[in-house]
Design an enzyme around this catalytic site. Structure first.
Site, mmCIF file in Angstrom:
data_model
loop_
_atom_site.group_PDB
_atom_site.id
_atom_site.type_symbol
_atom_site.label_atom_id
_atom_site.label_comp_id
_atom_site.label_asym_id
_atom_site.label_seq_id
_atom_site.Cartn_x
_atom_site.Cartn_y
_atom_site.Cartn_z
ATOM 1 N N LEU A 130 75.083 38.606 -21.878
ATOM 2 C CA LEU A 130 73.952 38.707 -21.053
ATOM 3 C C LEU A 130 74.515 37.778 -19.913
ATOM 4 O O LEU A 130 74.708 37.909 -18.429
ATOM 5 C CB LEU A 130 72.767 38.630 -21.388
ATOM 6 N N TYR A 131 74.596 36.468 -20.390
ATOM 7 C CA TYR A 131 74.700 35.337 -19.302
ATOM 8 C C TYR A 131 76.213 35.315 -18.578
ATOM 9 O O TYR A 131 76.415 35.319 -17.351
ATOM 10 C CB TYR A 131 74.735 34.181 -19.842
ATOM 11 N N GLY A 132 77.232 35.834 -19.460
ATOM 12 C CA GLY A 132 78.591 35.737 -18.939
ATOM 13 C C GLY A 132 78.765 36.888 -17.974
ATOM 14 O O GLY A 132 79.547 36.805 -17.013
#
Length: 250
Positions: free
Chosen positions: A157-159
């Site tokens: 999600l973050y990446g």
């Protein structure tokens, strides 16, 4: 030789109440910029501003929750007012970085990550880059992550939110570069800040995978300040790793 000095310029740094953002705000002010510090925590924001002023710098704090588009655009207007009608440097640093496996991410978490990490920079650039272009110059520095390029379980999600920022960095360089606005990004590696405190030993594991072998502190701010300065006048559309060599071995 082009200078690292930023005297006479106005900088807006998001997520500047702690960590990389606070260090960047302090360094830009030290080099002469008037800095607009923004974040959600007013007490921490005012503390950052007070520390900058105590060292003779100029800074103001604007509280803003950048998960809402209207708040992002309001922040841009407030920064322009504080800067006398101009913002010369924009540092898109605010972000959230949950460590969670995909099936455990809630809808709210997904929405918040994309709203803050991807949509807020988009709206700020839309509000501020045209003015920079009209004045014939400006610098935008986006803060990404090695997780956008290196596979790390639990950081999909973050990446992915930061991978979008990297594409926007290159697209904005093509869009605004011909009109004098430089757009670049930094790739921090493992960095020990208030925001990563919850990662515990996992942060040390990530840091140990890089040749330098330790988390980074102030080096990220130095890279951002360089990209914001005239010393980087020939640097455009770059994703600069400041990660202890992690991307060299991922």
């Amino acid at each position: 030789m082009a200078s690292l000095e930023l005297t006479g310029r106005v900088a807006l740094v998001t997520g500047a109440t702690s960590g990389i953002g606070a260090a960047t705000a302090a360094l830009l002010a030290q080099r002469g910029a008037r800095v607009v510090v923004t974040g959600r925590d007013s007490a921490r924001g005012e503390s950052v501003v007070a520390a900058i002023r105590a060292r003779g710098g100029r800074a103001d704090f604007v509280a803003a929750d950048l998960r809402e588009a209207h708040a992002v655009r309001q922040l841009a207007r407030q920064a322009l007012d504080l800067g006398g009608g101009r913002v010369d440097i924009l540092v898109n640093n605010a972000g959230i970085y949950p460590f969670a496996f995909t099936e455990k991410a809630s809808e709210t978490e997904v929405d918040d990550v994309y709203a803050l990490n991807m949509e807020a920079p988009f709206h700020l650039v839309a509000e501020l880059a045209p003015g920079m272009a009209e004045r014939g110059g400006g610098a935008i520095v986006n803060v990404s992550t090695i997780a956008a390029a290196c596979e790390v379980a639990g950081l999909a999600l973050y990446g992915s939110s930061k991978a979008a920022v990297e594409l926007m960095t290159k697209a904005w360089a093509a869009e605004y570069g011909p009109r004098g606005v430089r757009v670049n990004a930094v790739w921090p590696g493992a960095v020990r800040t208030e925001g990563t405190a919850g990662m515990g030993e996992f942060l040390d594991v990530l840091a140990a995978q890089a040749p330098v072998g330790r988390p980074g502190p102030e080096e990220i701010a130095e890279a951002i300040a360089y990209l914001a300065s005239d010393a980087a006048s020939f640097v455009q559309g770059v994703l600069l790793p400041v990660d202890g060599g992690r991307t060299a071995v991922c």
